[in-house]
Motif scaffolding. Structure first.
Motif, short mmCIF file in Angstrom:
data_model
loop_
_atom_site.label_atom_id
_atom_site.label_comp_id
_atom_site.label_asym_id
_atom_site.label_seq_id
_atom_site.Cartn_x
_atom_site.Cartn_y
_atom_site.Cartn_z
N SER A 16 -30.15 41.11 4.62
CA SER A 16 -29.97 40.01 5.56
C SER A 16 -28.55 40.05 6.13
CB SER A 16 -30.20 38.68 4.86
OG SER A 16 -29.72 37.62 5.63
N PHE A 17 -28.45 40.19 7.43
CA PHE A 17 -27.13 40.21 8.06
C PHE A 17 -26.46 38.85 7.96
CE2 PHE A 17 -27.70 44.02 11.17
CZ PHE A 17 -27.82 44.87 10.09
N SER A 18 -27.25 37.79 7.91
CA SER A 18 -26.69 36.45 7.78
C SER A 18 -25.98 36.29 6.44
CB SER A 18 -27.79 35.39 7.89
OG SER A 18 -28.37 35.42 9.17
N ASP A 19 -26.63 36.73 5.36
CA ASP A 19 -26.02 36.64 4.04
C ASP A 19 -24.79 37.53 3.93
OD1 ASP A 19 -27.98 34.86 3.30
OD2 ASP A 19 -29.20 36.37 2.26
N LEU A 20 -24.89 38.74 4.47
CA LEU A 20 -23.76 39.65 4.42
C LEU A 20 -22.58 39.10 5.22
CD1 LEU A 20 -22.50 42.34 3.57
CD2 LEU A 20 -23.54 43.37 5.61
N ALA A 21 -22.86 38.55 6.39
CA ALA A 21 -21.79 37.98 7.22
C ALA A 21 -21.11 36.83 6.50
CB ALA A 21 -22.36 37.51 8.55
N LYS A 22 -21.89 36.00 5.83
CA LYS A 22 -21.33 34.89 5.08
C LYS A 22 -20.44 35.40 3.95
CE LYS A 22 -24.19 31.60 4.56
NZ LYS A 22 -25.30 30.75 4.11
N TYR A 23 -20.90 36.45 3.26
CA TYR A 23 -20.13 37.04 2.16
C TYR A 23 -18.81 37.63 2.66
CZ TYR A 23 -18.88 40.28 -1.58
OH TYR A 23 -18.20 40.96 -2.55
N LEU A 24 -18.86 38.29 3.82
CA LEU A 24 -17.66 38.94 4.37
C LEU A 24 -16.76 37.97 5.13
CD1 LEU A 24 -19.22 42.26 5.71
CD2 LEU A 24 -17.89 41.95 3.63
N GLY A 25 -17.30 36.81 5.49
CA GLY A 25 -16.52 35.84 6.25
C GLY A 25 -16.39 36.19 7.72
N VAL A 26 -17.43 36.82 8.26
CA VAL A 26 -17.46 37.18 9.68
C VAL A 26 -18.73 36.63 10.30
CG1 VAL A 26 -16.11 39.29 9.32
CG2 VAL A 26 -18.58 39.42 9.24
N THR A 27 -18.88 36.81 11.60
CA THR A 27 -20.10 36.34 12.25
C THR A 27 -21.20 37.40 12.13
OG1 THR A 27 -19.51 37.28 14.40
CG2 THR A 27 -18.78 35.03 13.95
N ARG A 28 -22.42 36.94 12.27
CA ARG A 28 -23.56 37.86 12.22
C ARG A 28 -23.50 38.85 13.38
NH1 ARG A 28 -29.10 34.97 12.44
NH2 ARG A 28 -28.51 35.06 14.61
N ALA A 29 -23.02 38.40 14.52
CA ALA A 29 -22.89 39.29 15.69
C ALA A 29 -21.95 40.44 15.39
CB ALA A 29 -22.40 38.50 16.89
N ASN A 30 -20.91 40.18 14.62
CA ASN A 30 -19.98 41.22 14.23
C ASN A 30 -20.69 42.31 13.43
OD1 ASN A 30 -17.96 42.65 12.65
ND2 ASN A 30 -16.51 41.08 13.32
#
Length: 66
Positions: A16-30
């Protein structure tokens, strides 16, 4: 360090890009931007971010490196 792009792309396809983005502290678009570039054969992620992704997925910092 040499990054195994194929292994990285294969693993990113399955999460899930949403979960990964949240973990990394970036946006899903990134994440989508870097994933799109990776699919085109161009690695645009920095090594420290790849290490964080590796820890997120398999709890090992060197998983994507040859």
């Amino acid at each position: 360090m040499k990054v195994d792009k194929k292994k990285l792309k294969d693993k990113l396809e399955k999460i899930s890009f949403s979960d990964l983005a949240k973990y990394l502290g970036v946006t899903r678009a990134n994440i989508y931007y870097h994933y799109y570039n990776l699919k085109q054969g161009k690695l645009t992620l920095k090594l420290d971010v790849i290490k964080k992704i590796s820890i997120y997925l398999v709890d090992r910092e060197d998983f994507f490196f040859d």
